[in-house]
Write a protein that holds these residues in place. Structure first.
Motif, PDB file in Angstrom:
ATOM      1  N   GLY A  44     103.579  62.102 106.739  1.00  0.00           N
ATOM      2  CA  GLY A  44     104.160  61.269 107.777  1.00  0.00           C
ATOM      3  C   GLY A  44     103.189  60.308 108.418  1.00  0.00           C
ATOM      4  O   GLY A  44     103.612  59.331 109.052  1.00  0.00           O
ATOM      5  N   LYS A  45     101.899  60.557 108.267  1.00  0.00           N
ATOM      6  CA  LYS A  45     100.925  59.629 108.834  1.00  0.00           C
ATOM      7  C   LYS A  45     100.768  58.415 107.928  1.00  0.00           C
ATOM      8  O   LYS A  45     101.106  58.438 106.743  1.00  0.00           O
ATOM      9  CB  LYS A  45      99.572  60.322 109.047  1.00  0.00           C
ATOM     10  N   LYS A  46     100.248  57.352 108.508  1.00  0.00           N
ATOM     11  CA  LYS A  46     100.024  56.144 107.738  1.00  0.00           C
ATOM     12  C   LYS A  46      98.990  56.406 106.647  1.00  0.00           C
ATOM     13  O   LYS A  46      98.053  57.174 106.836  1.00  0.00           O
ATOM     14  CB  LYS A  46      99.569  54.999 108.638  1.00  0.00           C
ATOM     15  N   ALA A  47      99.206  55.755 105.527  1.00  0.00           N
ATOM     16  CA  ALA A  47      98.369  56.011 104.353  1.00  0.00           C
ATOM     17  C   ALA A  47      97.113  55.158 104.400  1.00  0.00           C
ATOM     18  O   ALA A  47      97.013  54.097 103.788  1.00  0.00           O
ATOM     19  CB  ALA A  47      99.157  55.744 103.074  1.00  0.00           C
ATOM     20  N   ASP A  48      96.127  55.611 105.189  1.00  0.00           N
ATOM     21  CA  ASP A  48      94.774  55.072 105.174  1.00  0.00           C
ATOM     22  C   ASP A  48      93.915  56.125 104.483  1.00  0.00           C
ATOM     23  O   ASP A  48      93.551  57.152 105.088  1.00  0.00           O
ATOM     24  CB  ASP A  48      94.264  54.814 106.586  1.00  0.00           C
ATOM     25  N   VAL A  49      93.624  55.891 103.213  1.00  0.00           N
ATOM     26  CA  VAL A  49      93.040  56.921 102.348  1.00  0.00           C
ATOM     27  C   VAL A  49      91.821  56.352 101.631  1.00  0.00           C
ATOM     28  O   VAL A  49      91.844  55.210 101.169  1.00  0.00           O
ATOM     29  CB  VAL A  49      94.061  57.420 101.306  1.00  0.00           C
ATOM     30  N   VAL A  50      90.778  57.166 101.526  1.00  0.00           N
ATOM     31  CA  VAL A  50      89.544  56.764 100.846  1.00  0.00           C
ATOM     32  C   VAL A  50      89.199  57.792  99.778  1.00  0.00           C
ATOM     33  O   VAL A  50      89.232  59.004 100.039  1.00  0.00           O
ATOM     34  CB  VAL A  50      88.381  56.643 101.857  1.00  0.00           C
ATOM     35  N   LEU A  51      88.866  57.310  98.598  1.00  0.00           N
ATOM     36  CA  LEU A  51      88.356  58.157  97.520  1.00  0.00           C
ATOM     37  C   LEU A  51      86.874  57.877  97.347  1.00  0.00           C
ATOM     38  O   LEU A  51      86.474  56.746  97.043  1.00  0.00           O
ATOM     39  CB  LEU A  51      89.096  57.881  96.211  1.00  0.00           C
ATOM     40  N   ARG A 107      78.061  53.810 100.728  1.00  0.00           N
ATOM     41  CA  ARG A 107      79.166  52.862 100.553  1.00  0.00           C
ATOM     42  C   ARG A 107      79.411  52.543  99.077  1.00  0.00           C
ATOM     43  O   ARG A 107      80.545  52.281  98.672  1.00  0.00           O
ATOM     44  CB  ARG A 107      78.910  51.593 101.342  1.00  0.00           C
ATOM     45  N   GLY A 108      78.359  52.569  98.245  1.00  0.00           N
ATOM     46  CA  GLY A 108      78.531  52.289  96.829  1.00  0.00           C
ATOM     47  C   GLY A 108      79.327  53.343  96.090  1.00  0.00           C
ATOM     48  O   GLY A 108      79.748  53.123  94.950  1.00  0.00           O
ATOM     49  N   ASP A 109      79.547  54.492  96.730  1.00  0.00           N
ATOM     50  CA  ASP A 109      80.331  55.568  96.113  1.00  0.00           C
ATOM     51  C   ASP A 109      81.813  55.497  96.481  1.00  0.00           C
ATOM     52  O   ASP A 109      82.596  56.329  96.022  1.00  0.00           O
ATOM     53  CB  ASP A 109      79.758  56.928  96.522  1.00  0.00           C
ATOM     54  N   VAL A 110      82.170  54.525  97.297  1.00  0.00           N
ATOM     55  CA  VAL A 110      83.589  54.369  97.669  1.00  0.00           C
ATOM     56  C   VAL A 110      84.319  53.743  96.490  1.00  0.00           C
ATOM     57  O   VAL A 110      84.131  52.575  96.167  1.00  0.00           O
ATOM     58  CB  VAL A 110      83.731  53.513  98.933  1.00  0.00           C
ATOM     59  N   HIS A 111      85.174  54.535  95.861  1.00  0.00           N
ATOM     60  CA  HIS A 111      85.867  54.126  94.641  1.00  0.00           C
ATOM     61  C   HIS A 111      87.169  53.388  94.955  1.00  0.00           C
ATOM     62  O   HIS A 111      87.437  52.309  94.408  1.00  0.00           O
ATOM     63  CB  HIS A 111      86.157  55.370  93.800  1.00  0.00           C
ATOM     64  N   THR A 112      87.985  53.972  95.823  1.00  0.00           N
ATOM     65  CA  THR A 112      89.297  53.404  96.137  1.00  0.00           C
ATOM     66  C   THR A 112      89.553  53.498  97.633  1.00  0.00           C
ATOM     67  O   THR A 112      89.215  54.509  98.263  1.00  0.00           O
ATOM     68  CB  THR A 112      90.413  54.140  95.370  1.00  0.00           C
ATOM     69  N   VAL A 113      90.127  52.435  98.184  1.00  0.00           N
ATOM     70  CA  VAL A 113      90.518  52.411  99.594  1.00  0.00           C
ATOM     71  C   VAL A 113      91.957  51.929  99.687  1.00  0.00           C
ATOM     72  O   VAL A 113      92.308  50.889  99.105  1.00  0.00           O
ATOM     73  CB  VAL A 113      89.606  51.485 100.425  1.00  0.00           C
ATOM     74  N   ARG A 167      98.495  50.107 101.089  1.00  0.00           N
ATOM     75  CA  ARG A 167      98.095  48.973 100.243  1.00  0.00           C
ATOM     76  C   ARG A 167      96.701  49.202  99.672  1.00  0.00           C
ATOM     77  O   ARG A 167      95.772  49.540 100.406  1.00  0.00           O
ATOM     78  CB  ARG A 167      98.124  47.695 101.080  1.00  0.00           C
ATOM     79  N   ILE A 168      96.547  49.023  98.376  1.00  0.00           N
ATOM     80  CA  ILE A 168      95.235  49.173  97.743  1.00  0.00           C
ATOM     81  C   ILE A 168      94.384  47.958  98.068  1.00  0.00           C
ATOM     82  O   ILE A 168      94.752  46.815  97.744  1.00  0.00           O
ATOM     83  CB  ILE A 168      95.371  49.345  96.216  1.00  0.00           C
ATOM     84  N   VAL A 169      93.243  48.192  98.719  1.00  0.00           N
ATOM     85  CA  VAL A 169      92.347  47.085  99.080  1.00  0.00           C
ATOM     86  C   VAL A 169      91.014  47.167  98.335  1.00  0.00           C
ATOM     87  O   VAL A 169      90.232  46.221  98.346  1.00  0.00           O
ATOM     88  CB  VAL A 169      92.104  47.039 100.596  1.00  0.00           C
ATOM     89  N   LYS A 170      90.761  48.309  97.706  1.00  0.00           N
ATOM     90  CA  LYS A 170      89.591  48.468  96.845  1.00  0.00           C
ATOM     91  C   LYS A 170      89.938  49.472  95.766  1.00  0.00           C
ATOM     92  O   LYS A 170      90.591  50.486  96.038  1.00  0.00           O
ATOM     93  CB  LYS A 170      88.372  48.954  97.651  1.00  0.00           C
ATOM     94  N   HIS A 171      89.506  49.182  94.541  1.00  0.00           N
ATOM     95  CA  HIS A 171      89.762  50.106  93.447  1.00  0.00           C
ATOM     96  C   HIS A 171      88.661  49.980  92.410  1.00  0.00           C
ATOM     97  O   HIS A 171      88.218  48.869  92.092  1.00  0.00           O
ATOM     98  CB  HIS A 171      91.118  49.857  92.800  1.00  0.00           C
TER      99      HIS A 171
END
Length: 487
Positions: free
Chosen positions: A377-384, A409-415, A420-424
């Motif tokens: 139910g929460k907004k989908a602000d998700v980091v891999l 920060r270089g290990d952030v794969h997907t945001v 909405r996908i803003v990094k992949h």
């Protein structure tokens, strides 16, 4: 990604469901639940399910999180985004030199387009580092045109932001009641889930309490206040006392730094439901006071983390978590050693600073029902956090410790922000980075040409500044105290 070729590579406006598969999931819920080999399903702009082996709708984009950590987007509660075009320029500054440069001298030369360039770069940088919500502590808004430029930049980037409106070139009792400020608020500040609003100003401790008018304006507008408090040489206990005596210490007020306050002030913050934004790299480097988490914990004051400004430091919360753990533990050891004791168990743990970097920020901003944890139910602000090319990403044994001490920060794969996908795959999606670079280069050129090459180079290699300042840097008031020094 899914092996199904029909699913394709995601793009920034792809509204299909997304699922993170087989990751270590830090939910950051009330129990700080950690799930292994688990999935997070995003449908629309919200989290639809969290668990193992989730069934997903046909056509769902699958993101392989194996060997990685899935966590909530991080939240920065205090960042002077307008200064980011000068990244690293002030690496050897003291706080005094920062005040001289931005408050007294060259900060006045920033045009609206320079505010836009700094905000744009800062917003993009935040997303790249997995910071999905940022407070733009925007105290360079000399005119409504500057404010419009700031918001234009924030709205051009697919992140979640809060504009904290401020103007260090004018007394807050003046700008907060100006027609152009009220017109700006009416035109631009509609309190959406993607763009919030605060008022940003400091309280000098002047017994006349001229800042009262700004607090009254904030109350009238329904805006929370964020203020630099407990900053050596600038703001002190008198400001806190005046706020409290006049009834302006409210739940939702964010006190930035809060590093040099008395027990009485900390009690007041705790009793009135305030929170503190700690910028450990900043406090450690330029002298606001020793980073305050060790003290705040003893008063049970809620904490969030922030990076302050990229004119000095990094723009990611991995650095904030790491430096905060180090500073807090160093203080704990030194306090024990002074008593002839030894610390055998750390009181501040890695999971707590990860909480401060995520849910702590959501709490501070009154957004806990929206973001800060991975719950249905929460907004989908998700980091891999995943980097198969890095030897530092395995073995993954203690996920909180890995986020706080190993990842970067270089290990952030997907945001994902608001679904909405803003990094992949380690690359920003749908963001024109060359265009951002061009704007920033124009701002740098403007500043260099305005200052002249000699002054520009001198600013990066400062000696004792020639500008005389009192024990506070606020040139819109003649008030001074004996708290630190007199000139």
């Amino acid at each position: 990604m899914s092996a199904n070729p029909d699913h394709g590579v995601p793009h920034d406006h792809d509204d299909r469901p997304k699922v993170f598969r087989n990751g270590t999931v830090l939910t950051m819920d009330d129990s700080r639940t950690v799930l292994t080999n688990a999935d997070v399903l995003v449908v629309g702009d919200s989290i639809d399910a969290v668990g193992e082996g989730l069934d997903v709708p046909e056509g769902t984009i699958e993101i392989d999180a194996t060997g990685g950590i899935v966590m909530p987007g991080m939240i920065d509660t205090h960042r002077h985004m307008w200064q980011t075009a000068m990244r690293g320029y002030g690496a050897d500054w003291t706080l005094t030199q920062y005040f001289v440069w931005y408050y007294l001298e060259h900060g006045k030369t920033f045009r609206p387009e320079d505010i836009h360039a700094g905000n744009l770069l800062s917003a993009v940088e935040a997303l790249d580092a997995g910071v999905t919500t940022s407070v733009d502590w925007s105290h360079g808004l000399q005119t409504a045109d500057h404010a419009d430029a700031a918001v234009d930049a924030l709205e051009a980037v697919p992140g979640r932001f809060v504009l904290a409106y401020g103007n260090i070139q004018q007394g807050p009792w003046e700008w907060s009641h100006s027609p152009e400020f009220r017109d700006f608020v009416n035109r631009r500040m509609h309190r959406s889930e993607m763009l919030g609003f605060q008022m940003a100003f400091d309280v000098t401790g002047d017994p006349a309490f001229p800042e009262k008018a700004a607090f009254e304006a904030a109350r009238e507008l329904g805006a929370t206040v964020t203020t630099h408090a407990g900053v050596w040489g600038a703001t002190n206990d008198d400001g806190i006392r005046l706020m409290h005596e006049h009834g302006f210490m409210q739940p939702g007020t964010v006190y930035v730094h809060a590093a040099t306050l008395s027990p009485d002030s900390y009690h007041r913050i705790a009793a009135t439901g305030g929170s503190v934004s700690v910028s450990t790299e900043s406090e450690s480097s330029c002298g606001q006071g020793y980073p305050s988490t060790y003290t705040l914990r003893s008063y049970d004051i809620p904490v969030s983390l922030s990076m302050d400004t990229s004119v000095w430091w990094s723009g990611d919360l991995f650095s904030a978590m790491r430096s905060t753990l180090n500073a807090d533990r160093a203080r704990e050891h030194h306090e024990a050693h002074a008593l002839g004791d030894t610390v055998t168990h750390c009181h501040l743990r890695a999971d707590q600073v990860v909480d401060w970097a995520t849910r702590g920020g959501a709490r501070a901003l009154g957004m806990e029902s929206l973001v800060g944890s991975l719950e249905v139910g929460k907004k989908a602000d998700v980091v891999l956090v995943k980097n198969d090319a890095s030897p530092a990403m395995f073995p993954l044994l203690n996920p909180y410790g890995h986020v706080a001490f190993q990842a970067q920060r270089g290990d952030v794969h997907t945001v994902v922000v608001n679904g909405r996908i803003v990094k992949h795959d380690h690359r920003l999606v749908g963001i024109d980075l060359p265009a951002v670079r061009h704007q920033v280069e124009q701002t740098v050129e403007h500043l260099r040409s305005t200052l002249g090459e000699e002054a520009w180079n001198h600013g990066m290699n400062p000696d004792v500044p020639e500008t005389t300042i009192l024990d506070n840097p606020y040139q819109y008031t003649d008030y001074s105290s004996s708290a630190t020094h007199q000139v």
